[in-house]
Design a protein around this motif. Structure first.
Motif: not given
Length: 150
Positions: A120-134, A111-112, A1-5, A7-10
């Motif tokens: 395993l998959i860090p947050p993207d900072g945009d609020g992406t969540l896994t769809d429960p049905g999927v 990032g740490r 993940m890039d440093p900007t990502g 920061k947004r994730a934090v």
């Protein structure tokens, strides 16, 4: 993940803390690199045994461009999938635990690497969540694979 990502994730993660600024301040200085954050506000976490969680994650990563955040605990015995708030209250599944409103989870700093819980998959900072049905379909597919069914 890039440093900007990172920061947004934090920012996205600490937004659920009772005092986001104090949480970020302590989190960034915590030598363990973890924070205790409340579930049920911006996300719930479905905690799956690792033996099923890893195959389900494999299915998800082949089906989706990007699943929501996913945590693993020390020893890979459990995998935590971030899903929309309220999901854990409605989820029924053998061996699946839900962390929703009124619960708190240990979250590593994006990032740490820590000695315990890790992304395993860090947050993207945009609020992406896994769809429960999927996720449910991925768990069914994973269970069939684990059982050796075609």
């Amino acid at each position: 993940m890039d440093p900007t990502g990172d920061k947004r994730a934090v920012e996205w993660l600490v937004a659920v803390a009772p005092d986001p600024e104090a949480c970020r301040f302590e989190w960034e200085r915590n030598p363990l690199g973890v924070a205790l954050l409340p579930a049920g506000l911006a996300w719930d976490v479905l905690i799956i045994p690792g033996a099923l969680g890893y195959p389900a994650l494999d299915v998800l990563t082949h089906c989706l461009d990007r699943p929501g955040p996913v945590l693993a605990d020390f020893g890979d015995s459990r995998i935590g999938f971030f899903v929309p708030p309220g999901t854990s209250a409605r989820w029924v599944g053998t061996g699946v635990r839900g962390a929703g409103r009124g619960t708190w989870i240990v979250v590593p700093y994006p990032g740490r690497c820590t000695g315990g819980t890790r992304w395993l998959i860090p947050p993207d900072g945009d609020g992406t969540l896994t769809d429960p049905g999927v996720l449910e379909l991925a768990l069914h597919e994973a269970a069939a694979r684990v059982a050796g069914e075609p």
